[in-house]
Design a protein around this motif. Structure first.
Motif, PDB file in Angstrom:
ATOM      1  N   GLN A  78     -61.977  41.358 -19.862  1.00 18.22           N
ATOM      2  CA  GLN A  78     -62.648  40.463 -18.917  1.00 18.22           C
ATOM      3  C   GLN A  78     -62.642  39.025 -19.422  1.00 18.22           C
ATOM      4  O   GLN A  78     -62.599  38.770 -20.623  1.00 18.22           O
ATOM      5  CB  GLN A  78     -64.086  40.919 -18.700  1.00 18.22           C
ATOM      6  N   GLN A  79     -62.715  38.102 -18.500  1.00 16.40           N
ATOM      7  CA  GLN A  79     -62.782  36.685 -18.854  1.00 16.40           C
ATOM      8  C   GLN A  79     -64.136  36.369 -19.496  1.00 16.40           C
ATOM      9  O   GLN A  79     -65.159  36.950 -19.115  1.00 16.40           O
ATOM     10  CB  GLN A  79     -62.586  35.817 -17.615  1.00 16.40           C
ATOM     11  N   ALA A  82     -67.274  35.671 -17.228  1.00 12.83           N
ATOM     12  CA  ALA A  82     -67.916  36.838 -16.638  1.00 12.83           C
ATOM     13  C   ALA A  82     -68.793  37.554 -17.649  1.00 12.83           C
ATOM     14  O   ALA A  82     -69.883  38.030 -17.332  1.00 12.83           O
ATOM     15  CB  ALA A  82     -66.856  37.791 -16.087  1.00 12.83           C
ATOM     16  N   MET A  83     -68.336  37.631 -18.892  1.00 14.33           N
ATOM     17  CA  MET A  83     -69.102  38.313 -19.926  1.00 14.33           C
ATOM     18  C   MET A  83     -70.365  37.541 -20.283  1.00 14.33           C
ATOM     19  O   MET A  83     -71.351  38.104 -20.739  1.00 14.33           O
ATOM     20  CB  MET A  83     -68.244  38.492 -21.178  1.00 14.33           C
ATOM     21  N   GLU A  92     -72.466  45.699 -16.934  1.00 17.70           N
ATOM     22  CA  GLU A  92     -71.494  46.242 -17.871  1.00 17.70           C
ATOM     23  C   GLU A  92     -72.162  47.235 -18.818  1.00 17.70           C
ATOM     24  O   GLU A  92     -71.593  48.270 -19.161  1.00 17.70           O
ATOM     25  CB  GLU A  92     -70.847  45.104 -18.665  1.00 17.70           C
ATOM     26  N   LYS A 100     -65.211  51.088 -17.808  1.00 12.30           N
ATOM     27  CA  LYS A 100     -65.493  50.265 -18.982  1.00 12.30           C
ATOM     28  C   LYS A 100     -64.502  50.541 -20.093  1.00 12.30           C
ATOM     29  O   LYS A 100     -64.095  49.650 -20.825  1.00 12.30           O
ATOM     30  CB  LYS A 100     -66.926  50.522 -19.468  1.00 12.30           C
ATOM     31  N   ASP A 103     -61.488  48.572 -19.744  1.00  6.45           N
ATOM     32  CA  ASP A 103     -61.611  47.136 -19.958  1.00  6.45           C
ATOM     33  C   ASP A 103     -61.686  46.747 -21.422  1.00  6.45           C
ATOM     34  O   ASP A 103     -61.656  45.570 -21.741  1.00  6.45           O
ATOM     35  CB  ASP A 103     -62.861  46.605 -19.236  1.00  6.45           C
TER      36      ASP A 103
END
Length: 328
Positions: A78-79, A82-83, A92, A100, A103
């Motif tokens: 993820q970018q 976003a995190m 998440e 998950k 990812d």
């Protein structure tokens, strides 16, 4: 000088010549220092300026190579934006399912990775710097910088060697083991009347010079850790064995390392001339133990500023022992 023995005079001349050589080399090398070139010298984009600024403070940038030293390194696809958003993070954490697992990517110990991108996320309260690393074209992901640096080492043998000898806990453990083993070994050697540096030495100034060089380099190494941590950090990320391409204190340290190697070779050759094979091996083993004790003791004591007077006392002790040995 007339009251000193020939070997003692040769040792003093050798030390003075070494200091003069180092001093002269650095003076002549400084003539080629053109000074730092500021980014104003080029027409750079804002992204390039940010990259230079990051490199200056963090000492690495894109395309820098690391090797994983921790048991594992988990990166996410993820970018970072976003995190860093709290709502997204909560979602998440709650979803511990198949999605998950897709990812996240786990990198294993001893795998080599490269820095693919660096991003700053001011809204991230944990660590604003995110680093994108890649093992290959299909395996890459993002991770916080502090988490990354805790589990990787620069992909350079010199940097990994520095890692080994920069662990304070390891130094304390080594000091405990080395002092006990060396004390026992020296006692056994002295009881057997064997040759041992500083106590029952051979007529050669090389072993004493080697011990003094090891002690001096240990003091200088710890001094750089105390007074020049950022310069040492940069050297750690970009190590070099060329003393003339480094700042004065780092160049002097690398010069001492080279001097240790050269004197060690000369010591082995000189010991083999004075002692038979069995006694020479025994003597060199004792010499290694003394050098190991010098390294761990002076490295640790200098961190508490005790190493400086201790080094002066050690020089006086070593030179006096060498002078007494020559007079026997």
């Amino acid at each position: 000088m007339g009251n000193h023995s020939p070997i003692c005079r040769r040792l003093i001349r050798a030390l003075l010549l070494s200091l003069f050589t180092f001093h002269f080399s650095f003076l002549t090398t400084s003539c080629y220092n053109r000074g730092p070139i500021t980014p104003d010298a080029w027409n750079l984009t804002e992204q390039q300026l940010d990259s230079i600024s990051f490199y200056t403070t963090h000492h690495y940038s894109q395309n820098y190579n690391f090797i994983v030293t921790g048991d594992s390194l988990v990166v996410v696809a993820q970018q970072p934006e976003a995190m860093a958003v709290p709502e997204v993070v909560s979602i998440e954490i709650e979803s511990i399912g198949q999605e998950k697992q897709k990812d996240s990517i786990t990198l294993r110990k001893n795998e080599r990775i490269v820095v693919a991108d660096i991003m700053t996320v001011p809204s991230d309260t944990i660590d604003s710097v995110w680093v994108k690393v890649a093992r290959d074209q299909l395996t890459f992901g993002w991770i916080h910088e502090n988490e990354l640096l805790a589990r990787v080492s620069p992909d350079d043998p010199i940097s990994q060697f520095i890692d080994l000898f920069s662990d304070v806990h390891l130094l304390v453990f080594m000091a405990f083991c080395v002092v006990i083993v060396a004390a026992y070994g020296v006692r056994r050697l002295m009881r057997r009347g064997a040759k041992i540096v500083h106590f029952n030495d051979i007529p050669s100034f090389y072993p004493t010079t080697l011990c003094l060089l090891v002690a001096s380099s240990a003091v200088l190494y710890s001094s750089i850790q105390i007074f020049g941590p950022e310069s040492w950090r940069h050297f750690y990320y970009h190590p070099s064995l060329n003393p003339f391409g480094l700042p004065l204190h780092l160049g002097l340290f690398v010069s001492l390392v080279w001097a240790i190697i050269i004197v060690a070779i000369a010591t082995v050759e000189d010991v083999s001339k004075h002692l038979p094979l069995g006694s020479a091996v025994l003597y060199l083993g004792g010499l290694i133990a003394v050098c190991a004790v010098d390294y761990v003791i002076f490295s640790i004591t200098t961190l508490y500023y005790i190493g400086y007077p201790l080094l002066i006392a050690y020089f006086i002790f070593a030179l006096r022992r060498l002078s007494l040995q020559d007079s026997i």
